[in-house]
Write an enzyme that holds these catalytic residues in place. Structure first.
Site, PDB file in Angstrom:
ATOM      1  N   ASP A  27       0.792  -1.159  -0.208  1.00 19.58           N
ATOM      2  CA  ASP A  27      -0.098   0.062   0.055  1.00 19.58           C
ATOM      3  C   ASP A  27       0.912   1.247  -0.036  1.00 19.58           C
ATOM      4  O   ASP A  27       2.182   1.104   0.302  1.00 19.58           O
ATOM      5  CB  ASP A  27      -0.898  -0.028   1.360  1.00 19.58           C
ATOM      6  CG  ASP A  27      -2.139   1.010   0.905  1.00 19.58           C
ATOM      7  OD1 ASP A  27      -2.225   1.464   0.138  1.00 19.58           O
ATOM      8  OD2 ASP A  27      -2.721   1.201   2.249  1.00 19.58           O
TER       9      ASP A  27
ATOM     10  N   ASP B 171      -3.529  -1.749   5.605  1.00 18.56           N
ATOM     11  CA  ASP B 171      -4.250  -1.222   6.555  1.00 18.56           C
ATOM     12  C   ASP B 171      -5.847  -1.039   6.968  1.00 18.56           C
ATOM     13  O   ASP B 171      -6.258  -1.397   7.784  1.00 18.56           O
ATOM     14  CB  ASP B 171      -3.681   0.320   6.713  1.00 18.56           C
ATOM     15  CG  ASP B 171      -4.039   1.188   5.938  1.00 18.56           C
ATOM     16  OD1 ASP B 171      -4.657   0.738   4.990  1.00 18.56           O
ATOM     17  OD2 ASP B 171      -3.683   2.354   6.014  1.00 18.56           O
TER      18      ASP B 171
ATOM     19  N   ASP C 278      -8.297  -4.068   2.415  1.00 17.88           N
ATOM     20  CA  ASP C 278      -7.165  -4.867   2.188  1.00 17.88           C
ATOM     21  C   ASP C 278      -7.370  -6.189   2.702  1.00 17.88           C
ATOM     22  O   ASP C 278      -6.458  -6.981   2.367  1.00 17.88           O
ATOM     23  CB  ASP C 278      -6.116  -4.099   2.773  1.00 17.88           C
ATOM     24  CG  ASP C 278      -5.858  -2.744   2.141  1.00 17.88           C
ATOM     25  OD1 ASP C 278      -5.915  -2.586   0.850  1.00 17.88           O
ATOM     26  OD2 ASP C 278      -5.370  -1.790   2.657  1.00 17.88           O
TER      27      ASP C 278
END
Length: 1007
Positions: free
Chosen positions: A263, A584, A588
């Site tokens: 990410d 996070d 996800d």
């Protein structure tokens, strides 16, 4: 407050607001439903149900949610979630599956929504059928059940060593018994007298003990201990490196990672958002504008739009320490916007006090489909005003006006938008800024708008401003990524940001370099490339993209999951890719669970993300992932070091015991001495060698992979080289040692003779050689300096010195229990001197080039067949590369099923009355021709799973017959047939008796 529960069979659109209602369950086609489906929620309940075979009670089947209409269109199950849609219990996501609706529904939905977003959020379906039946639930998580690389190799090696040790011990016992019997009863022609029986029995017991001792020394029972100690020690130390390991094997798996899908926000960047550029009143400000330069009307609208249209829990608090930065609490992007308000010398708190949260009329919360957030308030005159903010290129498409330099709205045509994108948004994005557009719209009080018609509401907006928010790259990230790339790990960025912003950040981080051959795609383009004309994902298409893909922007949770699954399932490269994922948010979760190793953020991460992960980064920092790679590789190397040491001891001890027993009719190393040696090489060595700290040098090599042998040729050279040295000296001492030291020989001693100095010297020399060889074993790649970093491992030093001290006590004071006789100082010096020769001999071995030793073989190679445990292969056959064979096998079973049904029809006609009383409805699943005309049957889009069983087994086992699937057709144009058809009974119907409308009757009349 209302509490509602929505059917899981309906694509829900839940009203999103400030606590207006509490949703206890949502449909599987909602965004939350898709996320939890990909996470495989409730898989345990499904497995329990599968094991019971969906047993029936009292002739009735399990009921399903009554809200599911019998005429509901055929549903396709998600390939990633892999659960059977007919096992749906009731309202919510308890069984972890995703009903996709048919393709028509998906296409209609795509037309209603924003085109690209609709495609991105579609459930995953592969062109081969999507892996959709019951057993695929296990396959979706198979990578979690797979033996890790190290575990698989160790299992194979341990079995091989164990078999060799068993054979050697058996041969040792047989030779000892035969030698004794022939020597005593044939050569010396003695009779077996009753009074001699106890003596002979003692001899045989002694031979058996020697054999067992050889087996104990040969079997590497210390391997599991070494692995556990190494992993446990690494996990404890990784905690200090900000890695909280939730699953023990994830530590070792990370050492073999070949790809990291990271990410951006908070991982590669600091996640401290700050507005640094703004476009307000037709002026592009490269820094925060002066409040006096912004029209008062525009400034008032801007402050209200930001203060109201953001979570009220998001705040900017004073710094904890004087001179520090203000604290950002809540959503970081909103914190950046609130900071922008403060930078304009305005305050957002009075606005929020004037319009508290409970007065908000309607809220469209941010999600990955909308890419925007909107809030509606009621004005004093009864009209409505909606403030909206979101991704600039998406919100600007919905703007028809923009505030000019005087604060008045002017027409904003498509060509104006294109010019603004080119001159404002793209330059901001190329500077690595996240661009956010803030807009508003006024509505009349009468008639009140249809707030549920989101497409009409979120249109005809007036743009207030566009801001560029900077999220600085963490200073340590570029170096960490460079280390990963040098270590053979490909880093990919998967983000929801604008592609220009993502590309700029990727260049700053070092993920991409100008001039390289790489791909940067948006989620929309990614989906277009990987899906065929029917909207189905094809692995072949993914294989053309992922090797060069470095940045995936504007991605949805499904995109991230699709990419991870595509890389893992790819057979394009020789080595199976080991993928790590960072994330996070709840979005996800699916990708974190699908990955071989999932990293969740400890600070910014949600509970769902943490629960789906294997390792939690307590500092949310990408550089901590590099530490995890180091520790993972260190575990692998530690086990290799232990193996190099243990196998040397194994070979020497077994050969000495075997040869000594065959020649002298007694083992030079006694049973208790061998057990002490076993303790040294198993427990103590595993502690010493498995606790070596990692070094940066571990990142200078590529991942080992599954095909790389556990024992390399260099290690084999070391093992055999040191074994030759030790065997030569042991046999020299055994046969001429008494002459060298001028002592009595210990060979051919009587049964209960006292310990001899001769054999004590052999035992002591053997242990000394193992102690110094333990230092040699610290290096496995041919390094010369075996003392490098030895004092950084106090456990190793303590164990070596402690073992030496215990050896002194055993030799000098062990006496008869240890079969030891006290030695003189000069004898001790010779033992230590011969042991020190191991270090010199190690340098000689290191000088010999491995490339010239062609005869050396590697060991511990993990072949492809052993990648998955055998029991799982039996229940879940991999079908990726065997489509043709599966089709033929499916056709054969299909025709067998037809023949069987015809036989059953004849039985029905012959024994109708008795059969109707005894048969239950599930047996009617074999009805073929009438399944479309009866509502109790429906087609499921699922991958065919034909059990690899004999025809007779299928006939004898009704449960297998009941669960077997017809094959997929050769007609590739039919998406339903191409993906396989399951005939499953709608469980909302109860079992019926034999009537004209019953399944039994339809079965009879159809054929």
């Amino acid at each position: 407050m209302q509490i509602i529960s929505l059917s899981s069979n309906i694509c829900t659109h839940v009203m999103e607001g400030s606590g207006r209602m509490l949703v206890t369950a949502v449909g599987v086609n909602s965004q939350t439903g898709i996320i939890f489906t990909l996470l495989g929620a409730g898989g345990e309940e499904e497995e329990k149900k599968d094991k019971k075979g969906v047993k029936q009670e009292d002739g009735h089947q399990l009921p399903v949610d009554s809200s599911h209409p019998s005429s509901y269109p055929p549903s396709a199950t998600d390939g990633a979630a892999g659960a059977n849609a007919t096992d749906n219990a009731n309202a919510s996501l308890v069984n972890g599956k995703m009903q996709d609706g048919n393709m028509e529904n998906s296409q209609n939905k795509a037309k209603q929504q924003d085109g690209a977003a609709a495609m991105e959020m579609q459930p995953l379906k592969s062109a081969e059928g999507g892996e959709g039946d019951d057993k695929d639930k296990k396959k979706s998580n198979m990578h979690k059940k797979e033996k890790s690389v190290l575990q698989g190799k160790l299992t194979k090696l341990a079995v091989q060593i164990g078999k060799a040790g068993l054979v050697m011990s058996a041969i040792t016992v047989i030779i000892l018994v035969l030698y004794f019997a022939i020597d005593t009863f044939v050569v010396n022609k003695k009779q077996w007298l009753p009074e001699c029986t106890p003596v002979y029995v003692q001899y045989f017991v002694k031979f058996f003990i020697i054999g067992v001792t050889v087996l104990v020394v040969a079997v590497p029972e210390g391997l599991p201990l070494a692995v556990t100690i190494s992993l446990a020690y690494s996990v404890k130390k990784m905690m200090k490196d900000n890695n909280l390991v939730r699953h023990l094997d994830a530590c070792e798996t990370m050492g073999n990672a070949t790809a990291i899908c990271s990410d951006k926000t908070g991982t590669l960047t600091t996640n401290r958002m700050t507005v640094v550029q703004a476009y307000v009143g037709d002026v592009h400000y490269k820094e925060i504008p002066d409040p006096d330069s912004v029209p008062a009307k525009t400034l008032d609208l801007l402050v209200n739009a930001i203060a109201i249209n953001s979570a009220y829990t998001t705040k900017i608090l004073p710094p904890e320490k004087e001179g520090g930065l203000p604290r950002q609490v809540g959503n970081k992007t909103e914190c950046g916007l609130l900071g922008f308000v403060l930078d304009l010398k305005q305050d957002y708190e009075p606005v929020r006090n004037l319009i508290p949260e409970e007065k908000l009329y309607k809220v469209y919360t941010f999600n990955s489909v909308r890419k925007s957030m909107s809030t509606v308030i009621k004005m004093p005159d009864g009209s409505f005003r909606m403030y909206s903010k979101g991704a600039s290129e998406i919100v600007l498409k919905k703007c028809s006006r923009i505030l000019n330099a005087a604060g008045e709205p002017r027409i904003f045509r498509p060509r104006d938008r294109d010019e603004m994108v080119k001159k404002v948004i793209e330059p901001m994005a190329c500077d690595g800024l996240r661009t956010i557009c803030v807009a508003f719209r006024d509505f009349n009080s009468s008639p009140e708008p249809d707030w549920d018609n989101e497409n009409d509401i979120l249109s005809d907006l007036t743009c207030i401003c566009v801001v560029g928010i900077e999220d600085p790259v963490r200073p340590e990230v570029p170096e960490a990524i460079r280390k990963c790339q040098r270590a053979g790990i490909t880093v990919r960025m998967v983000t929801g940001d604008n592609i220009n912003t993502a590309r700029a950040i990727a260049i700053k981080c070092g993920i991409i370099h100008p001039g390289e051959d790489f791909l940067c795609l948006e989620g929309k383009e990614f989906n277009r490339r990987i899906r065929n004309e029917k909207g189905e994902i094809e692995q072949e298409r993914i294989d053309k993209i992922w090797p060069k893909l470095r940045v995936l922007a504007r991605s949805s949770p499904t995109d991230k999951h699709t990419l991870v699954k595509g890389i893992i399932d790819s057979t394009q490269v020789e080595q199976r890719q080991v993928v790590a994922v960072t994330g996070d948010g709840t979005n996800d979760g699916p990708a974190l669970k699908k990955a071989d190793v999932g990293f969740a953020m400890g600070i910014a991460g949600t509970d769902v993300a943490k629960e789906a992960s294997d390792i939690i980064l307590t500092d949310d920092n990408f550089s901590s992932i590099v530490k995890a790679v180091m520790w993972g590789r260190n575990v692998y190397d530690s086990i290799s070091k232990f193996l190099q040491f243990q196998l040397t001891v194994n070979i020497v001890a077994v050969i000495v015991a075997f040869t000594g027993a065959c020649i002298t009719q007694d083992s030079p190393l006694k049973a208790v001495q061998m057990l002490w040696v076993n303790l040294i090489m198993d427990t103590f060595a595993s502690l010493a060698l498995a606790t070596e700290p990692p070094t940066e040098a571990l990142l200078l090599r590529k991942p080992y992979g599954r095909n790389k042998p556990l024992i390399s040729r260099t290690m084999m050279k070391n093992i055999l080289g040191h074994a030759v040295y030790q065997l030569t000296l042991i046999f020299t001492l055994l046969f001429v040692g008494e002459k060298m030291f001028k002592i009595d020989s210990g060979r051919n001693a009587p049964l209960h003779s006292p310990p001899s100095e001769h054999y004590t010297i052999i035992f002591n020399t053997f242990v000394m050689m193992q102690l110094f060889n333990e230092i040699n074993a610290r290096k496995i790649h041919g390094e010369r300096n075996v003392f490098d970093g030895i004092f950084r491992n106090p456990i190793f030093c303590t164990i070596v010195l402690g073992t030496f001290a215990i050896q002194i006590v055993i030799v000098q004071f062990g006496g008869k229990p240890f079969s030891c006789s006290p030695l003189q100082l000069d004898q001790w010096m010779w033992c230590v001197f011969i042991g020190l020769g191991e270090l010199v001999w190690g340098q000689v071995i290191a000088t010999i080039p491995t490339s010239r030793l062609k005869f050396l073989k590697e060991a511990g190679r993990l072949t492809e067949k052993e990648e998955v445990p055998e029991e799982e292969l039996n229940e879940d056959v991999e079908e990726i590369d065997h489509a043709e064979r599966e089709l033929r096998r499916g056709q054969i079973l299909w025709f067998r099923g037809l023949n069987r049904i015809q036989t059953q029809i004849r039985v029905v006609k012959a024994f109708r009355s008795s059969l109707y009383e005894g048969l239950e409805k599930p047996e009617s699943r074999t009805s073929i021709h009438n399944f479309m005309t009866h509502p109790e049957f429906r087609i499921e889009d699922s991958q065919p799973h034909i059990p690899l069983i004999d025809d007779t087994d299928l006939e004898e086992d009704p449960a297998l017959k009941k669960n077997s699937s017809p094959p997929s057709s050769l007609n590739k144009n039919n998406s339903a047939i191409d993906s396989g058809i399951n005939l499953t009974t709608d469980t909302s119907k109860s079992a019926t008796s034999s009537s004209p409308g019953s399944p039994i009757h339809s079965l009879e009349t159809s054929l």
